[in-house]
Design an enzyme around this catalytic site. Structure first.
Site, mmCIF file in Angstrom:
data_model
loop_
_atom_site.group_PDB
_atom_site.id
_atom_site.type_symbol
_atom_site.label_atom_id
_atom_site.label_comp_id
_atom_site.label_asym_id
_atom_site.label_seq_id
_atom_site.Cartn_x
_atom_site.Cartn_y
_atom_site.Cartn_z
ATOM 1 C CG ASN A 103 -1.830 1.205 1.282
ATOM 2 O OD1 ASN A 103 -2.445 1.531 0.258
ATOM 3 N ND2 ASN A 103 -1.953 1.861 2.418
ATOM 4 C CG HIS A 105 -0.730 6.237 4.671
ATOM 5 N ND1 HIS A 105 -2.102 6.192 4.756
ATOM 6 C CD2 HIS A 105 -0.329 7.147 5.585
ATOM 7 C CE1 HIS A 105 -2.502 7.040 5.680
ATOM 8 N NE2 HIS A 105 -1.452 7.630 6.212
ATOM 9 C CB SER A 132 4.951 5.366 4.258
ATOM 10 O OG SER A 132 5.275 6.440 5.113
ATOM 11 C CG ASP A 141 -3.045 3.535 6.945
ATOM 12 O OD1 ASP A 141 -3.084 2.945 5.853
ATOM 13 O OD2 ASP A 141 -3.841 4.429 7.265
HETATM 14 C C1 GRF Z 1 -3.038 8.829 -2.676
HETATM 15 O O1 GRF Z 1 -2.635 9.968 -1.978
HETATM 16 C C2 GRF Z 1 -2.670 7.583 -1.928
HETATM 17 O O2 GRF Z 1 -1.477 7.702 -1.214
HETATM 18 C C3 GRF Z 1 -3.809 7.430 -0.969
HETATM 19 O O3 GRF Z 1 -4.950 7.819 -1.691
HETATM 20 C C4 GRF Z 1 -4.566 8.713 -2.727
HETATM 21 C C5 GRF Z 1 -5.039 8.100 -4.008
HETATM 22 O O4 GRF Z 1 -4.803 8.914 -5.127
HETATM 23 N N1 GRF Z 1 -3.862 6.099 -0.432
HETATM 24 P P1 GRF Z 1 -4.832 8.287 -6.566
HETATM 25 O O5 GRF Z 1 -6.181 7.606 -6.731
HETATM 26 O O6 GRF Z 1 -3.703 7.319 -6.689
HETATM 27 O O7 GRF Z 1 -4.681 9.444 -7.507
#
Ligand code: GRF
Length: 211
Positions: A103, A105, A132, A141
């Site tokens: 993932n 984050h 991260s 997370d």
């Molecule tokens: C990103 O900031 C990601 O880190 C978080 O949600 C957002 C998703 O944006 N988990 P995208 O759909 O990849 O543009």
């Protein structure tokens, strides 16, 4: 050739960065839990198969996760990438894919888990913020951190400006980590991420600085 699956819920900009990175593997399918999101069209434009599994059609979180897991398993992926996938996954799902589930984050974990991370960073007054990439474990997370990228917080930042700079780093960091995994250099070893060939990074970053 290695295969990976990407899970999204929305815009899909991280998905785009993964699909455009020329990773040493093939994206078998992009799955969204929401219909009609921009990421689905973006994946289709890139010639990648897409699938919607709408979580609203399931009676329980367990039922949704079982359907999602079954679809993923059909592709026997080496790697499953959460890219803005806004669903809390059941322990059963996470255990099933543990060690091959990543993932991204938008914070320097372990600070600011959950949502609205850029607002959380501004309220806390931190001078460094970032993103991260971690292995996913049942703790939200909270799985072993693989890599992080930091950006300075500027005095005039708002949520949008800070978020844009973090997102630009996400788009560099996530494909880099995915590549390591697909190259077989990255493993989950107990509660730590293990990366072959890792080199020490020297120096330090002091923020703010006065000119
Ligand atoms: C990103 O900031 C990601 O880190 C978080 O949600 C957002 C998703 O944006 N988990 P995208 O759909 O990849 O543009």
């Amino acid at each position: 050739m290695k295969r990976y699956v990407i899970l999204i819920s929305g815009r899909g900009s991280n998905m785009d960065s993964l699909l455009d990175a020329g990773l040493p593997g093939a994206c078998a399918v992009v799955i969204s839990n929401r219909p009609d999101v921009a990421g689905l069209a973006s994946a289709a434009r890139r010639g990648v198969a897409t699938l919607v599994i709408d979580h609203r059609g399931f009676a329980s979180r367990e039922d949704f996760d079982a359907a999602l897991a079954a679809e993923i398993e059909r592709h026997t992926p080496d790697l499953v990438l959460l890219a803005g996938f806004m669903r809390i996954l059941t322990d059963g799902f996470v255990r099933r894919f543990e060690g091959r589930l990543l993932n991204i984050h938008p914070s320097l974990l372990p600070v600011f888990p959950g949502v609205k991370t850029h607002a959380q960073a501004l309220v806390a007054g931190v001078r460094l913020h970032g993103c991260s990439v971690h292995f996913v474990t049942p703790a939200l997370d909270g799985g072993p951190i693989i890599a992080q990228a930091a950006v300075p917080v500027q005095a005039d930042d708002d949520e949008a400006s800070l978020g844009r700079r973090v997102l630009a780093e996400e788009h560099i960091l996530y494909p880099r980590v995915a590549r390591w995994f697909l190259e077989g250099r990255l493993h989950l070893a107990g509660d730590r991420a293990q990366l072959a060939g890792e080199v020490a990074v020297g120096g330090s970053l002091h923020v703010p600085q006065v000119g």
